[in-house]
Design an enzyme around this catalytic site. Structure first.
Site, PDB file in Angstrom:
ATOM      1  CG  HIS A   1     -32.172  22.225  -8.183  1.00 59.28           C
ATOM      2  ND1 HIS A   1     -31.374  23.319  -7.969  1.00 59.28           N
ATOM      3  CD2 HIS A   1     -33.270  22.378  -7.391  1.00 59.28           C
ATOM      4  CE1 HIS A   1     -31.963  24.122  -7.097  1.00 59.28           C
ATOM      5  NE2 HIS A   1     -33.108  23.573  -6.738  1.00 59.28           N
TER       6      HIS A   1
ATOM      7  CB  VAL B   1       9.664  21.968   3.885  1.00 59.97           C
ATOM      8  CG1 VAL B   1       9.348  22.853   5.077  1.00 59.97           C
ATOM      9  CG2 VAL B   1      10.724  20.928   4.273  1.00 59.97           C
ATOM     10  N   GLY B   2       7.912  19.536   1.736  1.00 62.52           N
ATOM     11  CA  GLY B   2       8.046  18.837   0.470  1.00 62.52           C
ATOM     12  C   GLY B   2       8.508  17.405   0.659  1.00 62.52           C
ATOM     13  NE  ARG B   3       5.921  12.097   0.350  1.00 59.16           N
ATOM     14  CZ  ARG B   3       6.098  11.289   1.397  1.00 59.16           C
ATOM     15  NH1 ARG B   3       6.027  11.763   2.623  1.00 59.16           N
ATOM     16  NH2 ARG B   3       6.332  10.001   1.221  1.00 59.16           N
TER      17      ARG B   3
ATOM     18  CB  ALA C   1      -2.346   8.205  -4.771  1.00 61.96           C
TER      19      ALA C   1
ATOM     20  CG  ASP D   1       5.233  10.191  -5.081  1.00 65.88           C
ATOM     21  OD1 ASP D   1       4.317  10.379  -5.913  1.00 65.88           O
ATOM     22  OD2 ASP D   1       5.051  10.310  -3.853  1.00 65.88           O
TER      23      ASP D   1
ATOM     24  CB  THR E   1       3.557   7.048   0.806  1.00 61.22           C
ATOM     25  OG1 THR E   1       4.952   6.781   0.697  1.00 61.22           O
ATOM     26  CG2 THR E   1       3.334   8.338   1.560  1.00 61.22           C
ATOM     27  CB  CYS E   2      -1.138   6.014  -1.129  1.00 54.31           C
ATOM     28  SG  CYS E   2      -2.871   6.249  -1.404  1.00 54.31           S
TER      29      CYS E   2
ATOM     30  N   GLY F   1       0.803  -1.228   0.000  1.00 54.29           N
ATOM     31  CA  GLY F   1       0.000   0.000   0.000  1.00 54.29           C
ATOM     32  C   GLY F   1       0.833   1.274   0.000  1.00 54.29           C
TER      33      GLY F   1
END
Ligand code: FAD
Ligand code: NAD
Length: 463
Positions: A442, A269-271, A318, A310, A42-43, A40
């Site tokens: 609607h 701060v990011g991957r 993902a 990634d 990281t996700c 599975g």
């Protein structure tokens, strides 16, 4: 050493890798998937799913708080309390259900699963360090799907009170004070959830505003909501490190240094793509910046070595990894597939949620394309009013020459669920006329999409 042969070896069982293996198995390819950790990736284990569970818990608690404080709906209840350890047990149960489900799906597709760390010996041979020793796997084709990991700041290494998203998604008590360093996707999704669970939250963002990947119009409702929730957002601010006693975080804003109370500090701060440990240097694959270079069939610079997810670059999402996984399996099975998707939707599960796909007005302008842009605000949506949240809008960007939809952006409560309609419209090459002529039920937020298209055509009905 045990040696095994197969047609396809997939390294990494995140959404890219496991989907690739399932599709390959369906296509009759003799496939092995290897992962050093749980199926599975990281996700399912420490990313998309646990964070959405925490966000749901935060929303539920916040609603309960609202009801206890008096509200226009006339509902009254007592003040709620939260047992975060129980929330985490519930979240872990969801993760286990999903990861064991992946195991079942792989088995159904006749994919063999090996648990261990993989390292290339050469382009067709991989050694896997398992609990029972090293197993050597020879494969005709190899897919690298090793994913990404959090960026660590040298002045705030992970450990103790400094958390990455992984630890933040497993806390057993709500911290009194939480400082989030990095006001992007992860920091704001998790930070907002903890604020709603009762933490005092401060966001320290280096850039001039939060969520810099989206334009200012899209992020304004989010900034407004953060302010209403009492989250302090410091922009143009950089985290310098912990104070000497470790109690506070030192934050530089211009010339000033501010000390902020921080029971926990979440650094988002990011991957970075996972490039270490699997033998990149042995293969000498070509890079594209910090990512692996791939072509429109996800082929790397080495024959029969593919890469997905990634490790191959932005957007690190993902559903992109999964789409690449399917594509690669079909290419290896002999299909004439190429990456030709019109748009990849991006959804940020903040409050209110943001959806974006295709070109923004500024991007279209940057490419010299003449466009018409129209938006429909939720203040004019009956559905939004009945949900008690009329913030946000749907915006549509169409080519002036023929009305082709080039981009759709929206911000609003539960707007993530409209991303499918937006993607379908773009993938099928819809024009403003197509969207306007489609009957939208609607009262739904979807009507706002139709109204935005009607406005492009100068025929808006409800504004
Ligand atoms: P990963 O899921 O990272 O999986 C890679 C796998 O490879 C891992 O299981 C790892 O153990 C294994 N591996 C690595 N090296 C080796 C080796 N040498 N040998 C064996 N195995 C190895 N995306 C969305 O689209 N929507 C969201 O809502 C979302 N929320 C997120 C929230 C958080 C907190 C985080 C951190 C990420 C989120 N993402 C989200 C991003 C998403 O998780 C990633 O884009 C996605 O998991 C990438 O999939 P992947 O298959 O490329 O790699
Ligand atoms: P991000 O790129 O979304 O945000 C990082 C933020 O940190 C940016 O705003 C950046 O300006 C800021 N920053 C950088 N250095 C800093 C510093 N030294 N001090 C303070 N701020 C700093 O990264 P992320 O939040 O870590 O997420 C990584 C990736 O994971 C995302 O890009 C996305 O691809 C994926 N993700 C997706 C979802 C989703 O689809 N809903 C959710 C979570 C994560």
């Amino acid at each position: 050493m045990e040696e095994i042969d197969c047609e396809l070896l997939v390294i990494g069982a995140g959404p890219g890798g496991y989907v690739c293996a399932i599709r390959a198995g369906q296509l009759g390819l003799d496939t092995i998937i290897v992962d050093a950790a749980q199926l599975g990736g990281t996700c399912l284990n420490i990313g998309c799913i646990p964070s959405k569970a925490l966000i749901h818990a935060g929303n539920a608690f916040h609603n309960a708080m609202t009801f206890s404080a008096g509200n226009p709906l006339g509902i009254t209840s007592g003040p709620p309390s939260i047992d975060l350890a129980a929330t985490m047990t519930w979240k872990d149960g969801i993760v286990t259900r999903l990861t064991s489900g992946v195991g079942g799906l792989l088995k159904k597709a006749k994919v063999r699963h090996v648990t261990g760390r993989a390292r290339f010996v050469d382009g067709k041979t991989v050694d896997v360090e398992t609990a029972d020793g090293v197993r050597r796997i020879r494969a005709a084709h190899v897919v690298i799907a090793t994913g990404s990991e959090p960026v660590e700041l040298p002045q705030l290494p992970f450990g103790g009170k400094v958390l990455s998203s992984t630890e933040a998604l497993s806390l057993t008590a709500v911290p009194e004070t939480l400082v989030v360093v990095g006001g992007g996707y992860i920091g704001l999704e998790i930070g907002t959830a903890y604020r709603k669970l009762g933490a005092q939250v401060t966001v320290v963002e280096l850039g001039g505003r939060i969520l810099p990947q989206y334009d200012a119009a899209l992020t304004k409702p989010v900034s407004d909501r953060l302010a209403r929730l009492g989250v302090e957002v410091l922009t143009g601010a950089s985290a310098e490190g912990l104070s000497r006693d470790g109690e506070t975080l030192l934050v530089r804003i211009g010339e000033d240094i501010r000390e902020i109370d921080a029971e926990k500090i979440l650094v988002t701060v990011g991957r970075n793509p996972v490039m270490a440990g699997w033998g990149l240097s042995e293969l000498g694959l070509e890079m594209d910046g910090r990512f692996l270079r791939i072509d429109d069939r996800c082929r790397t610079s080495m024959r029969e070595v593919y890469a997905i997810g990634d490790v191959t670059g932005e957007p690190m999402l993902a559903h992109r990894a999964m789409a690449q996984g399917v594509l690669v399996a079909e290419v290896i099975a002999g299909g004439k597939r190429r990456w030709d998707h019109g748009a990849i939707p991006a959804v940020c599960f903040v409050d209110p949620e943001i959806v974006s796909l295709g070109l923004s007005p500024a991007e279209a302008e940057g490419r010299g394309i003449a466009v018409d842009v129209a938006m429909f605000p939720f203040v004019a949506s009956g559905r939004a009013m009945t949900e008690g949240d009329d913030s946000g809008f749907v915006r549509i960007v169409c080519r002036r020459s023929d009305g082709l939809v080039l981009g759709i952006q929206a911000v609003g409560n539960n707007i993530s669920e409209l991303s499918a309609a937006f993607s379908l419209a773009m993938e099928m090459g819809a024009t403003a006329e197509d969207v306007a002529a489609t009957i939208h039920a609607h009262p739904t937020r979807g009507e706002s999409f139709q109204e935005a298209a009607l406005r492009i055509l100068g025929r808006g009905l409800h504004v």
